[in-house]
Design a protein around this motif. Structure first.
Motif, PDB file in Angstrom:
ATOM      1  N   UNK A  58       0.829  -1.209   0.000  1.00 43.42           N
ATOM      2  CA  UNK A  58       0.000   0.000   0.000  1.00 43.42           C
ATOM      3  C   UNK A  58       0.863   1.257   0.000  1.00 43.42           C
ATOM      4  N   UNK A  59       1.901   1.256   0.853  1.00 46.04           N
ATOM      5  CA  UNK A  59       2.782   2.425   0.944  1.00 46.04           C
ATOM      6  C   UNK A  59       3.456   2.678  -0.408  1.00 46.04           C
ATOM      7  N   UNK A  60       3.975   1.597  -1.012  1.00 45.25           N
ATOM      8  CA  UNK A  60       4.621   1.743  -2.312  1.00 45.25           C
ATOM      9  C   UNK A  60       3.659   2.233  -3.367  1.00 45.25           C
ATOM     10  N   UNK A  61       2.426   1.724  -3.296  1.00 45.47           N
ATOM     11  CA  UNK A  61       1.392   2.142  -4.249  1.00 45.47           C
ATOM     12  C   UNK A  61       1.139   3.645  -4.124  1.00 45.47           C
ATOM     13  N   UNK A  94       3.211   5.919  -2.953  1.00 45.81           N
ATOM     14  CA  UNK A  94       4.381   6.619  -3.505  1.00 45.81           C
ATOM     15  C   UNK A  94       4.287   6.685  -5.018  1.00 45.81           C
ATOM     16  N   UNK A  95       4.045   5.498  -5.633  1.00 49.75           N
ATOM     17  CA  UNK A  95       4.047   5.424  -7.093  1.00 49.75           C
ATOM     18  C   UNK A  95       2.957   6.286  -7.704  1.00 49.75           C
ATOM     19  N   UNK A  96       1.745   6.210  -7.128  1.00 53.40           N
ATOM     20  CA  UNK A  96       0.633   6.968  -7.695  1.00 53.40           C
ATOM     21  C   UNK A  96       0.875   8.464  -7.548  1.00 53.40           C
ATOM     22  N   UNK A  97       1.373   8.873  -6.371  1.00 55.89           N
ATOM     23  CA  UNK A  97       1.649  10.288  -6.150  1.00 55.89           C
ATOM     24  C   UNK A  97       2.682  10.798  -7.160  1.00 55.89           C
ATOM     25  N   UNK A  98       3.705   9.953  -7.428  1.00 56.89           N
ATOM     26  CA  UNK A  98       4.790  10.403  -8.308  1.00 56.89           C
ATOM     27  C   UNK A  98       4.378  10.378  -9.769  1.00 56.89           C
ATOM     28  N   UNK A  99       3.603   9.379 -10.187  1.00 52.22           N
ATOM     29  CA  UNK A  99       3.299   9.274 -11.611  1.00 52.22           C
ATOM     30  C   UNK A  99       2.019  10.018 -11.969  1.00 52.22           C
ATOM     31  N   UNK A 100       0.908   9.693 -11.290  1.00 57.08           N
ATOM     32  CA  UNK A 100      -0.379  10.239 -11.730  1.00 57.08           C
ATOM     33  C   UNK A 100      -0.536  11.695 -11.292  1.00 57.08           C
ATOM     34  N   UNK A 137      10.507  -1.297  -3.588  1.00 61.80           N
ATOM     35  CA  UNK A 137      11.371  -0.594  -2.628  1.00 61.80           C
ATOM     36  C   UNK A 137      10.750  -0.635  -1.229  1.00 61.80           C
ATOM     37  N   UNK A 138       9.464  -0.343  -1.131  1.00 66.55           N
ATOM     38  CA  UNK A 138       8.807  -0.363   0.184  1.00 66.55           C
ATOM     39  C   UNK A 138       8.832  -1.764   0.777  1.00 66.55           C
ATOM     40  N   UNK A 139       8.537  -2.768  -0.062  1.00 67.28           N
ATOM     41  CA  UNK A 139       8.524  -4.136   0.438  1.00 67.28           C
ATOM     42  C   UNK A 139       9.908  -4.515   0.950  1.00 67.28           C
ATOM     43  N   UNK A 140      10.971  -4.123   0.230  1.00 66.58           N
ATOM     44  CA  UNK A 140      12.329  -4.424   0.680  1.00 66.58           C
ATOM     45  C   UNK A 140      12.608  -3.790   2.033  1.00 66.58           C
TER      46      UNK A 140
END
Lengths: 327, 341
Positions: free
Chosen positions: B108-111, B113-119, B222-225
């Motif tokens: 969820x955290x990675x999601x 991050x990714x959504x904030x950065x891309x969309x 990255x978050x999962x790691x």
């Protein structure tokens, strides 16, 4: 009304609404003592936010602000622990430490072409470490020293019932507003923040603007550290921890958009007030400090997303207006 | 022959190897305990944990992003696992539930991050700087601001302390993790697309790479790691709290930069990252052995980051000077441009 004023109205409006809510729901909020303390508290964040705003408007970021505050405060407290050094020199030393740190940041950024947030993150580590080295030790153990210099302690006093720190904050905000809007230097800062490359082609000295931004930020960090020491009478090594984050949050709330070219010192001023107000109010409600972190992070995320959408909206309106007038 | 040697020590890898040799030599001279079996295994254990986080960070750095939230993420991962494991009385089911919940939270955290950065198109360091504090707050909320101490030697203890075939389990996990990461980066379409996105996001979108989805997956990895590293660390230390892995961001960033990975994106690989983790692990250990207070760790890391970049700039400038006949220098380009104008 220009989009700049609309954005400012939004942040001021939020501030007023928040103040009214807290005044209505808690009893100990709306009295002169709490307001004065609130103003002092926000001037600590606010002074740093003013410097940070300058860096951000120029298109950069300074994550070492917390480290600079820590180092300046420790240097000052070492000098003020005895009566040997005149107060004025202690104050100057605090501010100068901040400016030297800013100059080092500028040097690293301009010479090494390192991404700004990595460079300042690293230099922030270095400044915090230097503070540890400079800090006073007895038999190898860190000991917090109380300030003995009477003249220096006057800096933490009040004039007309308001702390000198708060007054300085307001005066410097006005000075920065004049620099940003009325001087060529301010114009160049906005130009660089909007588009560094085209600014350079039109004759803006990118390196110089960037360096001045960092040095100004260092100056404000040093100043904030000096005032805080004078007010508290002693500092721990935890001083300044997370301050860069609060300052960035204040800027962002006040409409200083990360990436540069937008917002001004008044925005950072309002943002710092907003941030302190919300913390103060939450404290009054008895909400644990853990939620402060979540709230601050959430505020940054919300404010930056809002600004991104807000800018898109105003741009669309502008382009629609320009095509409408041409046809 | 001698020409080859000088060429090797002039190359980036030669510099890295010589730096490592110098550090090890200094340590042998000053501290004979350095090469004891206990110390070497404790170095390797520290490297294993930060190495897992470095692998995750590498994916994000290759696409030109960054994740500043990994320290808080590791603390949150460790805390979630601790709460579930301890709450269930250290049963296997409790451990697995905690593990799954932590991984779901990490995704969820990675999601986010990714959504904030891309969309939303926000800069990565702003998003992750903000979530760093959100996650730290979350750790304080779930742990009530106190440390969680463990005293069980069951499955929870095994994750960080088991020694199948005499090799500590974290090191085995780390080796498998890096092997998988190296395979994904080097041999899959997804891995190669990350380099394209880092090199030029717009162009890679035009040639048909799903930039947004791939970026989001990198942030999730990255978050999962980070969560995973935090869980192993907590099991190794047998305690969890807000200060777990608080130095992680400094160590991981130093490893990435010392490993010669360009933060602008589009470059770098697992070997450099592992080398970086190795050097940082050895230096951190050396500081402890030499009796330097742990507070100075960050200071040293800051100096190393700046020093490594300075060295990079210096050597790249020197190699540029040697190449000048082949490549027009910036000055001639500028004058050509002004002539056109």
């Amino acid at each position: 009304m220009s989009s700049r004023n609309v954005r400012k109205l939004i942040s001021v409006g939020l501030l007023v609404i928040l103040a009214i809510i807290f005044a209505a729901t808690t009893e100990s909020f709306f009295n002169s003592r709490n307001i004065i303390l609130l103003l002092r508290e926000s001037s600590y964040v606010g002074l740093i936010a003013l410097g940070m705003a300058f860096v951000i408007i120029g298109g950069g970021i300074d994550l070492s602000a917390g480290g600079i505050v820590c180092l300046s405060a420790v240097v000052c407290s070492r000098l003020a622990a005895t009566n040997d050094v005149p107060a004025i020199f202690v104050i100057l030393a605090g501010i100068l430490t901040g400016m030297v740190c800013g100059a080092i940041n500028a040097l690293i950024n301009n010479k090494l072409h390192l991404t700004e947030f990595v460079a300042t993150l690293a230099s922030g580590f270095v400044y915090t470490g230097l503070a540890l080295i400079v800090a006073y030790r007895e038999n190898g153990r860190l000991v917090t020293q109380a300030v003995k210099n009477k003249g220096f302690l006057l800096l933490g006093d009040k004039i007309f019932g308001i702390h000198i720190m708060t007054l300085t904050w307001i005066v410097l905000m006005i000075v920065l507003m004049i620099i940003l809007y009325k001087t060529r230097f301010g114009l160049h800062t906005y130009a660089q923040g909007s588009n560094a490359k085209s600014a350079q082609m039109s004759g803006v000295n990118n390196a110089m603007i960037k360096a001045s931004g960092f040095i100004i930020c260092g100056f404000f960090c040093g100043l904030a550290a000096t005032f805080t020491l004078a007010y508290q009478g002693a500092v721990s090594l935890a001083t300044g921890t997370g301050m860069e984050f609060q300052a960035i949050a204040a800027c962002v709330v006040g409409g200083v958009v990360l990436g540069g070219g937008q917002g001004d010192a008044l925005g950072a001023f309002v943002g710092a007030l907003f941030l302190t107000l919300i913390m103060n109010g939450l404290y009054k409600y008895g909400i644990p400090t853990a939620y402060q972190y979540i709230l601050q992070g959430g505020i940054i995320l919300l404010a930056t997303s809002f600004d991104a959408q807000f800018n898109k909206f105003t741009e669309r309106r502008l382009s629609a207006a320009s095509t409408g007038s041409s046809t | 022959m001698s020409n080859k040697v000088t060429k090797f020590f002039g190359s980036p890898w030669g510099q890295r190897v010589s730096l490592l040799i110098i550090v090890i030599l200094v340590m042998i001279l000053f501290q004979p305990k350095f090469f004891s079996l206990d110390n070497v295994s404790s170095i390797l254990l520290a490297i294993a944990i930060y190495g897992i986080m470095v692998c995750g960070m590498l994916f994000v750095v290759i696409i030109g992003g960054i994740d500043l939230s990994i320290a808080s993420a590791a603390a949150l991962g460790g805390s979630i696992l601790s709460i579930f494991a301890k709450g269930s009385g250290y049963t296997v089911e409790g451990f697995i539930t905690g593990f799954v919940v932590a991984i779901v939270v990490a995704i969820l955290v990675g999601l986010i991050h990714g959504v904030m950065c891309t969309i939303f198109g926000l800069p990565a360091f702003v998003v992750t700087l903000a979530t760093q504090y959100v996650l730290l707050g979350a750790v304080l909320v779930v742990t009530n601001g106190a440390y969680i101490y463990h005293s069980d030697f069951g499955v929870f203890y095994m994750l960080g302390n088991a020694r199948p075939l005499g090799i500590p389990l974290p090191i085995i996990i780390f080796l498998i993790y890096t092997a998988i990461s190296a395979f994904v980066l080097g041999c899959t379409t997804y891995g190669r697309s990350l380099y394209c996105i880092g090199g030029n996001p717009v162009a890679s979108g035009l040639v048909g790479i799903k930039t947004k989805i791939n970026t989001i997956i990198a942030y999730i990895f990255c978050s999962v790691s980070a969560f995973f590293g935090g869980m192993i660390l907590v099991s190794m230390n047998m305690m969890a709290g807000a200060a777990t892995a608080s130095n992680a961001i400094g160590s991981v960033l130093t490893a990435i930069i010392v490993g010669g990975i360009n933060l602008a994106g589009g470059e770098g690989g697992i070997p450099g990252a592992i080398f970086g983790a190795l050097l940082v692990g050895i230096i951190n250990n050396a500081l402890i052995l030499l009796g330097v207070p742990s507070d100075y760790q960050k200071f040293v890391q800051g100096v190393i980051i700046i020093g490594a970049i300075a060295l990079n700039v210096y050597t790249s400038r020197r190699s540029e000077n040697m190449k000048t006949p082949l490549k027009p220098s910036k000055k001639t380009l500028d004058s050509a441009q002004s002539a056109k104008l």
